[in-house]
Motif scaffolding. Structure first.
Motif, short mmCIF file in Angstrom:
data_model
loop_
_atom_site.label_atom_id
_atom_site.label_comp_id
_atom_site.label_asym_id
_atom_site.label_seq_id
_atom_site.Cartn_x
_atom_site.Cartn_y
_atom_site.Cartn_z
N ILE A 39 4.79 10.70 -3.89
CA ILE A 39 3.56 10.84 -3.11
C ILE A 39 2.46 10.10 -3.86
N LEU A 40 1.70 9.28 -3.14
CA LEU A 40 0.51 8.63 -3.68
C LEU A 40 -0.63 8.96 -2.71
N SER A 41 -1.53 9.83 -3.12
CA SER A 41 -2.51 10.38 -2.18
C SER A 41 -3.92 10.36 -2.75
N PHE B 74 5.93 1.24 0.34
CA PHE B 74 4.77 2.12 0.43
C PHE B 74 4.45 2.37 1.90
N ILE B 75 4.20 3.64 2.26
CA ILE B 75 3.91 4.02 3.64
C ILE B 75 2.57 4.73 3.68
N ASP B 76 1.63 4.21 4.48
CA ASP B 76 0.28 4.76 4.54
C ASP B 76 -0.29 4.51 5.93
N HIS C 272 -5.36 0.27 2.48
CA HIS C 272 -4.42 0.62 1.41
C HIS C 272 -3.15 -0.21 1.52
N ILE C 273 -2.70 -0.43 2.74
CA ILE C 273 -1.51 -1.26 2.96
C ILE C 273 -1.76 -2.67 2.45
N ARG C 274 -2.92 -3.21 2.76
CA ARG C 274 -3.25 -4.57 2.31
C ARG C 274 -3.24 -4.66 0.79
N ARG C 275 -3.87 -3.69 0.13
CA ARG C 275 -3.92 -3.73 -1.34
C ARG C 275 -2.53 -3.57 -1.95
N ALA C 276 -1.71 -2.72 -1.36
CA ALA C 276 -0.35 -2.54 -1.87
C ALA C 276 0.43 -3.85 -1.78
N ARG C 277 0.32 -4.52 -0.64
CA ARG C 277 1.04 -5.78 -0.47
C ARG C 277 0.51 -6.85 -1.44
N GLU C 278 -0.79 -6.84 -1.69
CA GLU C 278 -1.36 -7.80 -2.63
C GLU C 278 -0.81 -7.59 -4.04
N ARG C 279 -0.39 -6.34 -4.34
CA ARG C 279 0.18 -6.05 -5.66
C ARG C 279 1.70 -6.20 -5.66
N LEU D 245 6.31 -3.68 -0.89
CA LEU D 245 6.62 -3.70 0.53
C LEU D 245 5.84 -2.56 1.17
N ALA D 246 5.56 -2.65 2.46
CA ALA D 246 4.71 -1.61 3.05
C ALA D 246 4.95 -1.46 4.54
N ILE D 247 4.74 -0.23 5.01
CA ILE D 247 4.71 0.11 6.43
C ILE D 247 3.36 0.74 6.73
N HIS D 248 2.64 0.16 7.67
CA HIS D 248 1.39 0.76 8.14
C HIS D 248 1.74 1.79 9.20
N TYR D 249 1.56 3.07 8.90
CA TYR D 249 1.94 4.14 9.82
C TYR D 249 0.88 4.26 10.92
N THR D 250 1.29 4.01 12.15
CA THR D 250 0.38 4.15 13.30
C THR D 250 0.91 5.15 14.32
#
Length: 216
Positions: free
Chosen positions: A120-122, A176-178, A183-190, A193-198
């Motif tokens: 968890i990253l919150s 990373f799922i957020d 937050h998704i953009r910053r994770a990808r910049e680092r 991989l990421a899923i933007h939860y909508t």
């Protein structure tokens, strides 16, 4: 342990070793904003305006980073909004709405059972610990990182370096799922991989591509 999964474009397989989940809005319903909508309705206030004020107070005031107490947060919010309810009544509106999503925790358990690291990253406060005391979800994760204890939020891109280092995985092997696009953009910049939860349907579609056979 290295797991082979399809990338988001359906191309060659890539390694994935860890999955990192946001809490409010992903693992659970978003109690903060829903709670403030309920408070606003009770006081005849604009829901969006109250929620924006609350976000400003929780972030600029330092509560989300553990720099001020919960009592100080509510005191400042009352001073800015004129809401006169006691702390206990206000916090109850929020915490009662952080309802865990069973389908997400099913995925957590399957991932961990299959050998993936889960975390968890919150950007949360002491409330995350109280919610764990009520629902007992910390034990289902290898790592829990909470801004209230770290003194750092997901607005700081280096937090994503911290979480992969703590998990002992490479950024490109962590998903990373957020629910917040920034937050998704910053994770990808680092490099994560990421899923933007909508919403559940879109999440399940994306999750199947990353983790086939573990979708629930």
């Amino acid at each position: 342990m290295m797991h082979k999964v399809l990338d988001m474009a359906g191309g060659p397989c890539r390694a994935l070793d860890a999955v990192i989940f946001d809490f409010g809005g992903v693992l659970a319903e978003e109690g903060f904003f829903e709670g403030f909508r309920a408070i606003a309705a009770r006081h005849g206030m604009d829901p969006g305006g109250l929620a924006e004020t609350a976000v400003d107070v929780v972030r600029r005031g330092g509560y989300v980073e553990g720099r001020v107490s919960e009592a100080e947060f509510w005191e400042e919010l009352r001073a800015r909004t004129g809401i006169a309810e006691p702390d206990a009544a206000l916090r109850r509106e929020l915490l009662s709405r952080f309802v865990p999503r069973d389908f997400m925790f099913t995925r957590v358990d399957k991932l961990r059972g299959a050998g993936y690291k889960v975390a968890i990253l919150s950007d949360q406060t002491n409330w995350l610990e109280e919610l764990d005391a009520a629902h007992g979800f910390y034990r289902r994760f290898d790592l829990v990182l909470n801004s209230y204890r770290l003194g750092k939020t997901k607005k700081d891109p280096t937090l994503f370096d911290d979480v992969v280092a703590a998990l002992g995985v490479e950024p490109g092997r962590a998903l990373f799922i957020d629910d917040f696009e920034g937050h998704i953009r910053r994770a990808r910049e680092r490099g994560l991989l990421a899923i933007h939860y909508t919403g559940r349907q879109d999440f399940e579609r994306q999750f199947r591509k990353f983790c086939p056979g573990l979708e629930g």
